[in-house]
Design an enzyme around this catalytic site. Structure first.
Site, PDB file in Angstrom:
ATOM      1  N   TYR A   1     -15.257  -0.067   9.045  1.00  0.00           N
ATOM      2  CA  TYR A   1     -13.820   0.187   9.189  1.00  0.00           C
ATOM      3  C   TYR A   1     -13.372  -0.030  10.637  1.00  0.00           C
ATOM      4  CZ  TYR A   1      -9.528   3.042   9.112  1.00  0.00           C
ATOM      5  OH  TYR A   1      -8.243   3.509   9.216  1.00  0.00           O
TER       6      TYR A   1
ATOM      7  N   GLY B   1      -0.415   5.011  -1.118  1.00  0.00           N
ATOM      8  CA  GLY B   1      -1.476   5.727  -0.405  1.00  0.00           C
ATOM      9  C   GLY B   1      -0.960   6.949   0.343  1.00  0.00           C
TER      10      GLY B   1
ATOM     11  N   ASN C   1      -1.120  -7.647  -5.025  1.00  0.00           N
ATOM     12  CA  ASN C   1      -2.465  -7.615  -4.478  1.00  0.00           C
ATOM     13  C   ASN C   1      -2.383  -8.072  -3.025  1.00  0.00           C
ATOM     14  OD1 ASN C   1      -5.090  -8.026  -3.727  1.00  0.00           O
ATOM     15  ND2 ASN C   1      -5.645  -9.266  -5.532  1.00  0.00           N
TER      16      ASN C   1
ATOM     17  N   ARG D   1      -1.540  -1.072  -7.953  1.00  0.00           N
ATOM     18  CA  ARG D   1      -1.234  -0.461  -9.254  1.00  0.00           C
ATOM     19  C   ARG D   1      -0.107   0.543  -9.061  1.00  0.00           C
ATOM     20  NH1 ARG D   1      -6.697  -0.343  -9.185  1.00  0.00           N
ATOM     21  NH2 ARG D   1      -6.741   1.802  -8.429  1.00  0.00           N
TER      22      ARG D   1
ATOM     23  N   GLY E   1       0.839  -1.203   0.000  1.00  0.00           N
ATOM     24  CA  GLY E   1       0.000   0.000   0.000  1.00  0.00           C
ATOM     25  C   GLY E   1       0.874   1.253   0.000  1.00  0.00           C
TER      26      GLY E   1
ATOM     27  N   LYS F   1     -10.774  -2.770  12.208  1.00  0.00           N
ATOM     28  CA  LYS F   1      -9.562  -2.380  12.928  1.00  0.00           C
ATOM     29  C   LYS F   1      -9.569  -2.969  14.341  1.00  0.00           C
ATOM     30  CE  LYS F   1      -7.239  -0.102   9.874  1.00  0.00           C
ATOM     31  NZ  LYS F   1      -5.968  -0.662   9.358  1.00  0.00           N
TER      32      LYS F   1
ATOM     33  N   ASP G   1       2.193  -1.899  -4.419  1.00  0.00           N
ATOM     34  CA  ASP G   1       0.787  -1.504  -4.370  1.00  0.00           C
ATOM     35  C   ASP G   1       0.052  -2.267  -5.469  1.00  0.00           C
ATOM     36  OD1 ASP G   1      -1.680  -0.032  -3.903  1.00  0.00           O
ATOM     37  OD2 ASP G   1      -0.411   1.487  -2.965  1.00  0.00           O
TER      38      ASP G   1
END
Ligand code: SER
Length: 314
Positions: free
Chosen positions: A143, A12, A53, A37, A9, A147, A35
């Site tokens: 979310y 981001g 992924n 992409r 990631g 978490k 990441d």
């Protein structure tokens, strides 16, 4: 054995700045950014980058083996507002990416994990001011549920399998170098862009919604510090409360007006208001300060000056 880092990631909001900072500390070749992409040319072109992924265990395991990774920073997640729109995928991504990394550590293929938690683990029944480290936690967002479950699993993997996983409950994060995506605290980033480009901002939260916030420089420092600390300093293996400042939209607007006197803010709360109302207004982070020496640098005034300076150059 040398520290060899994989950031999942990396394109981001946090990953972008974390990648740069870790590359300056550990050397470009020792920090593999990844990441889903190639979304950020700076990150992709400034050192090793792999497309991965976070839901594919075999892909992650392959990268870990090929690059002889010791530490993984798992920054891929769906944030609060986006997760409400796509609950099943949010749960899948936020939980299973964590299991993949925890299981790699359990199998002794990696040594250390950083996994971010959030103020979203708290809920409407949590004490709102100076929210303690240990308190009522009944999150009401997808979310937040993911978490909180993640925190429980981190602690479990540490106690049962000896996994060295470290975590911070980030407050809302404010940064200029890469935009946030899909969070409830994102207004506090957007407001600076709009103040400079349009002189006005329509806020999706009400004027007196107070939330815990932090400048990205401080968040990155905390992340580096908790990962550098000796294992026995990390006494909490679920996740640490972390704080720097708390403010309302009215207060951040007033601070911006000191530099841009004509700036105007209007209010049109949407579905994110309910999410914000369920979260703490301020956080007690004394455990992080005591256990591994956490200290913040930026307050609302210094952050606002730095944000406006950088964004006006862009
Ligand atoms: N900043 C995040 C969000 O608003 C909270 O961790 O979703």
């Amino acid at each position: 054995m040398n520290t060899k880092i994989l950031i999942i990631g990396a394109c981001g909001q946090i990953g972008t700045e974390l990648t740069h900072k870790l590359r300056t500390i550990y050397g470009t070749e020792n920090v593999i950014a990844s990441d889903i992409r190639k979304m950020n040319t700076d990150v992709v072109n400034s050192g090793p980058f792999e497309v991965v992924n976070a839901l594919d265990f075999n892909q992650i395991e392959h990268l870990v083996e090929v690059h002889q990774i010791t530490d993984v920073y798992l920054m891929a997640a769906l944030l609060s507002a986006t997760a409400e729109k796509n609950p099943a995928f949010a749960w899948d991504l936020n939980m299973n990416s964590l299991f993949h990394v925890l299981n790699l550590a359990k199998a002794k293929k990696i040594k250390k994990i950083f996994w971010p938690s959030s103020i979203a683990v708290f809920g409407p029944t949590t004490p709102k001011e100076n929210t303690p480290q240990y308190t009522i936690m009944e999150p009401s967002t997808v979310y937040g549920i993911s978490k909180q479950a993640g925190e429980r699993w981190c602690e479990y993997y540490h106690h049962i399998f000896g996994v060295d996983v470290r975590s911070i409950r980030y407050p809302g994060l404010i940064s200029w170098s890469s935009p946030p995506g899909g969070g409830t605290t994102d207004y506090a980033v957007d407001i600076y862009y709009k103040a400079l480009s349009q002189g006005t901002y329509e806020c999706f939260l009400s004027s007196e919604t107070k939330m815990p916030m932090m400048y990205m420089d401080d968040a990155i420092q905390a992340t580096i510090d908790i990962m550098k600390a000796d294992a026995d300093q990390i006494k909490i293996r679920s996740s640490y409360n972390l704080a720097a400042m708390s403010f309302t939209p009215t207060e951040i607007a007033a601070e911006i007006k000191k530099s841009i006197p004509d700036f105007e803010i209007t209010y049109k709360p949407d579905f994110r208001q309910q999410i914000a109302d369920s979260w703490p207004a301020s956080i007690d982070d004394s455990s992080a300060r005591k256990d591994w020496g956490w200290k913040h640098k930026f307050d609302l005034t210094s952050m606002t000056q730095d944000m406006l300076l950088h964004l006006s150059k862009q």
